[in-house]
Scaffold this active site. Structure first.
Site, PDB file in Angstrom:
ATOM      1  N   CYS A  57      -5.357   1.645  20.678  1.00  0.00           N
ATOM      2  CA  CYS A  57      -5.486   0.297  21.257  1.00  0.00           C
ATOM      3  C   CYS A  57      -4.362  -0.644  20.871  1.00  0.00           C
ATOM      4  CB  CYS A  57      -6.838  -0.303  20.891  1.00  0.00           C
ATOM      5  SG  CYS A  57      -6.904  -0.886  19.189  1.00  0.00           S
ATOM      6  N   CYS A 104     -11.725   0.068  16.987  1.00  0.00           N
ATOM      7  CA  CYS A 104     -11.897   0.809  18.235  1.00  0.00           C
ATOM      8  C   CYS A 104     -12.393   2.224  17.965  1.00  0.00           C
ATOM      9  CB  CYS A 104     -10.595   0.845  19.040  1.00  0.00           C
ATOM     10  SG  CYS A 104      -9.410   2.054  18.422  1.00  0.00           S
ATOM     11  N   GLN A 153     -15.292   3.072  -8.769  1.00  0.00           N
ATOM     12  CA  GLN A 153     -14.697   1.880  -8.157  1.00  0.00           C
ATOM     13  C   GLN A 153     -13.285   2.207  -7.681  1.00  0.00           C
ATOM     14  OE1 GLN A 153     -15.501  -1.772 -10.833  1.00  0.00           O
ATOM     15  NE2 GLN A 153     -15.832  -0.028 -12.150  1.00  0.00           N
ATOM     16  N   ASN A 154     -12.800   3.391  -8.057  1.00  0.00           N
ATOM     17  CA  ASN A 154     -11.415   3.740  -7.726  1.00  0.00           C
ATOM     18  C   ASN A 154     -11.268   4.149  -6.278  1.00  0.00           C
ATOM     19  OD1 ASN A 154     -10.893   3.229 -10.337  1.00  0.00           O
ATOM     20  ND2 ASN A 154     -10.731   5.361 -10.981  1.00  0.00           N
ATOM     21  N   VAL A 155     -10.076   3.884  -5.763  1.00  0.00           N
ATOM     22  CA  VAL A 155      -9.809   4.204  -4.366  1.00  0.00           C
ATOM     23  C   VAL A 155      -8.786   5.336  -4.273  1.00  0.00           C
ATOM     24  CG1 VAL A 155     -10.385   1.893  -3.532  1.00  0.00           C
ATOM     25  CG2 VAL A 155      -8.045   2.360  -4.259  1.00  0.00           C
ATOM     26  N   TYR A 160       0.824  -1.219   0.000  1.00  0.00           N
ATOM     27  CA  TYR A 160       0.000   0.000   0.000  1.00  0.00           C
ATOM     28  C   TYR A 160       0.850   1.257   0.000  1.00  0.00           C
ATOM     29  CZ  TYR A 160      -4.273  -2.483   0.111  1.00  0.00           C
ATOM     30  OH  TYR A 160      -5.295  -3.283  -0.266  1.00  0.00           O
ATOM     31  N   HIS A 179     -15.667   1.332  -3.408  1.00  0.00           N
ATOM     32  CA  HIS A 179     -14.617   0.457  -2.873  1.00  0.00           C
ATOM     33  C   HIS A 179     -13.761   1.158  -1.823  1.00  0.00           C
ATOM     34  CE1 HIS A 179     -14.925  -2.276  -6.700  1.00  0.00           C
ATOM     35  NE2 HIS A 179     -15.856  -2.534  -5.800  1.00  0.00           N
ATOM     36  N   ARG A 181       1.847   1.793  -3.448  1.00  0.00           N
ATOM     37  CA  ARG A 181       0.747   2.329  -4.265  1.00  0.00           C
ATOM     38  C   ARG A 181       0.474   3.784  -3.924  1.00  0.00           C
ATOM     39  NH1 ARG A 181      -4.650  -0.615  -4.865  1.00  0.00           N
ATOM     40  NH2 ARG A 181      -4.836   0.935  -6.491  1.00  0.00           N
ATOM     41  N   CYS A 197      -8.563   1.634  12.525  1.00  0.00           N
ATOM     42  CA  CYS A 197      -8.142   0.534  13.389  1.00  0.00           C
ATOM     43  C   CYS A 197      -8.763  -0.790  12.915  1.00  0.00           C
ATOM     44  CB  CYS A 197      -8.579   0.842  14.815  1.00  0.00           C
ATOM     45  SG  CYS A 197      -8.260  -0.500  15.954  1.00  0.00           S
TER      46      CYS A 197
HETATM   47  P1  NAD Z   1      -9.773  -2.942 -14.491  1.00  0.00           P
HETATM   48  O1  NAD Z   1      -8.309  -2.842 -14.170  1.00  0.00           O
HETATM   49  O2  NAD Z   1     -10.445  -4.240 -14.430  1.00  0.00           O
HETATM   50  O3  NAD Z   1      -9.994  -2.390 -15.963  1.00  0.00           O
HETATM   51  C1  NAD Z   1      -9.492  -1.153 -16.386  1.00  0.00           C
HETATM   52  C2  NAD Z   1     -10.126  -0.810 -17.701  1.00  0.00           C
HETATM   53  O4  NAD Z   1      -9.683   0.494 -18.076  1.00  0.00           O
HETATM   54  C3  NAD Z   1      -9.717  -1.762 -18.839  1.00  0.00           C
HETATM   55  O5  NAD Z   1     -10.891  -2.220 -19.480  1.00  0.00           O
HETATM   56  C4  NAD Z   1      -8.870  -0.874 -19.763  1.00  0.00           C
HETATM   57  O6  NAD Z   1      -9.047  -1.188 -21.124  1.00  0.00           O
HETATM   58  C5  NAD Z   1      -9.437   0.513 -19.458  1.00  0.00           C
HETATM   59  N1  NAD Z   1      -8.500   1.618 -19.718  1.00  0.00           N
HETATM   60  C6  NAD Z   1      -7.137   1.619 -19.666  1.00  0.00           C
HETATM   61  N2  NAD Z   1      -6.658   2.831 -19.950  1.00  0.00           N
HETATM   62  C7  NAD Z   1      -7.736   3.631 -20.194  1.00  0.00           C
HETATM   63  C8  NAD Z   1      -7.875   5.001 -20.547  1.00  0.00           C
HETATM   64  N3  NAD Z   1      -6.821   5.793 -20.686  1.00  0.00           N
HETATM   65  N4  NAD Z   1      -9.136   5.505 -20.705  1.00  0.00           N
HETATM   66  C9  NAD Z   1     -10.225   4.713 -20.566  1.00  0.00           C
HETATM   67  N5  NAD Z   1     -10.146   3.399 -20.233  1.00  0.00           N
HETATM   68  C10 NAD Z   1      -8.914   2.868 -20.043  1.00  0.00           C
HETATM   69  O7  NAD Z   1     -10.483  -1.834 -13.599  1.00  0.00           O
HETATM   70  P2  NAD Z   1     -11.897  -1.824 -12.861  1.00  0.00           P
HETATM   71  O8  NAD Z   1     -12.959  -2.231 -13.800  1.00  0.00           O
HETATM   72  O9  NAD Z   1     -11.988  -0.511 -12.189  1.00  0.00           O
HETATM   73  O10 NAD Z   1     -11.786  -2.946 -11.747  1.00  0.00           O
HETATM   74  C11 NAD Z   1     -10.614  -3.045 -10.951  1.00  0.00           C
HETATM   75  C12 NAD Z   1     -10.784  -2.907  -9.465  1.00  0.00           C
HETATM   76  O11 NAD Z   1      -9.507  -2.521  -8.936  1.00  0.00           O
HETATM   77  C13 NAD Z   1     -11.725  -1.837  -9.048  1.00  0.00           C
HETATM   78  O12 NAD Z   1     -12.557  -2.444  -8.138  1.00  0.00           O
HETATM   79  C14 NAD Z   1     -10.893  -0.750  -8.340  1.00  0.00           C
HETATM   80  O13 NAD Z   1     -11.387  -0.538  -7.034  1.00  0.00           O
HETATM   81  C15 NAD Z   1      -9.531  -1.312  -8.185  1.00  0.00           C
HETATM   82  N6  NAD Z   1      -8.417  -0.439  -8.664  1.00  0.00           N
HETATM   83  C16 NAD Z   1      -8.419   0.901  -8.415  1.00  0.00           C
HETATM   84  C17 NAD Z   1      -7.382   1.711  -8.899  1.00  0.00           C
HETATM   85  C18 NAD Z   1      -7.420   3.191  -8.605  1.00  0.00           C
HETATM   86  O14 NAD Z   1      -8.025   3.605  -7.619  1.00  0.00           O
HETATM   87  N7  NAD Z   1      -6.821   4.024  -9.445  1.00  0.00           N
HETATM   88  C19 NAD Z   1      -6.339   1.153  -9.642  1.00  0.00           C
HETATM   89  C20 NAD Z   1      -6.361  -0.237  -9.879  1.00  0.00           C
HETATM   90  C21 NAD Z   1      -7.419  -1.007  -9.390  1.00  0.00           C
HETATM   91 ZN    ZN Z   2      -7.613   0.811  17.777  1.00  0.00          ZN
END
Ligand code: NAD
Ligand code: ZN
Length: 245
Positions: free
Chosen positions: A149, A128, A98-100, A64, A116, A67, A124
């Site tokens: 904790c 806690c 879905q991005n974090v 992490y 997500h 990342r 924690c």
């Molecule tokens: P995925 O990795 O399964 O798919 C990514 C998609 O993005 C692919 O289909 C790819 O072709 C497309 N892509 C690549 N470059 C692109 C661009 N420039 N413009 C448009 N599309 C593009 O991702 P997902 O469907 O989000 O599922 C993955 C899981 O992993 C999610 O649940 C997410 O929470 C997590 N994740 C998050 C991050 C982040 O927060 N940045 C990064 C990696 C994974």
């Molecule tokens: Zn704690």
């Protein structure tokens, strides 16, 4: 096709955005699947689960930290700015992601549903009640411990085997069932139950504009307009920030 998409966006009265990892690719965040996907190197079960965190907290936290550090200095690209602009123009434009990585908020967007969770904060593991921003100070010695904790801290993202935040998921499905347009950007539509959200929009009769360079699980249909381009290139044009040449 692009003209049709521009027109649909302009006319839509209840639009919703749905994004995945590809939305952040041009900001420098790697995706999980695809060509240079992160999972080619690491096993998700080990790195993204409570059991992994309990059995090898240092390994998991190192991942992490890596990342987060790759995320440091990462700024929202032109596509994010285009969505912020569209949100201000429409008045109401919920963003389900879905991005974090927190980039939608960093780009100034409000009404963001992070289904997500977010990797910018931690709390924690023993629940806690302690929670904190993930600063470089906290990430200096790994794993980080709860100052209240003594348990290990966990990143505030949904880990493998965990339930998604129920309220945020219900709200996302409500939006999908009520929208007239969903703009689906940078997701492979493979990770369930999140992947059900665009399908719920289709079932309710909404049109989908998909932005993804490659084909995904979304069906070929009159209701799905697939634009095989990168988010940062095409979004400014679609929302009217750039002229079509
Ligand atoms: P995925 O990795 O399964 O798919 C990514 C998609 O993005 C692919 O289909 C790819 O072709 C497309 N892509 C690549 N470059 C692109 C661009 N420039 N413009 C448009 N599309 C593009 O991702 P997902 O469907 O989000 O599922 C993955 C899981 O992993 C999610 O649940 C997410 O929470 C997590 N994740 C998050 C991050 C982040 O927060 N940045 C990064 C990696 C994974
Ligand atoms: Zn704690």
């Amino acid at each position: 096709m692009i003209n049709r998409a521009i027109e649909l966006i302009r006319k839509s009265t209840r639009p919703v955005i749905f994004t995945g990892a590809g939305m952040s690719r041009e900001s420098g965040m790697r995706t999980f699947r695809g060509e240079d996907g992160l999972w080619k190197q690491y096993s998700p079960e080990q790195l993204s689960s409570i059991s992994g965190l309990r059995s090898a907290p240092e390994v998991v936290w190192n991942w992490y930290r890596m990342r987060l550090m790759t995320g440091e200095g990462v700024v929202p690209h032109a596509g994010y700015k285009a969505l912020t602009y569209l949100q201000s123009k429409k008045g109401k434009l919920p963003v389900i992601t879905q991005n974090v990585d927190g980039l939608h908020r960093l780009a100034g967007q409000t009404d963001v549903l992070e289904i997500h969770g977010s990797m910018r904060t931690a709390s924690c593991l023993d629940e806690c009640g302690f929670s904190t921003e993930l600063t470089s100070g906290i990430l200096k010695n790994l794993p980080p411990f709860c100052p209240d904790c003594g348990a290990i801290l966990r990143p505030d993202i949904v880990l493998f085997g965990e339930l998604l935040p129920q309220k945020i998921i219900s709200k996302s499905y409500e939006l999908a069932e009520d929208c007239d347009l969903m703009i689906v950007i940078g997701t492979s539509v493979q990770v369930w139950p999140a992947a059900g959200i665009p399908f719920a929009a289709l079932e309710n009769g909404a049109v989908i504009i998909e932005i993804n360079p490659v084909q995904t699980e979304l069906p070929r249909s009159d209701h799905v307009i697939s634009i095989r381009r990168k988010a940062g290139e095409i979004l400014p044009l679609l929302v009217g920030l750039e002229e079509k040449t």
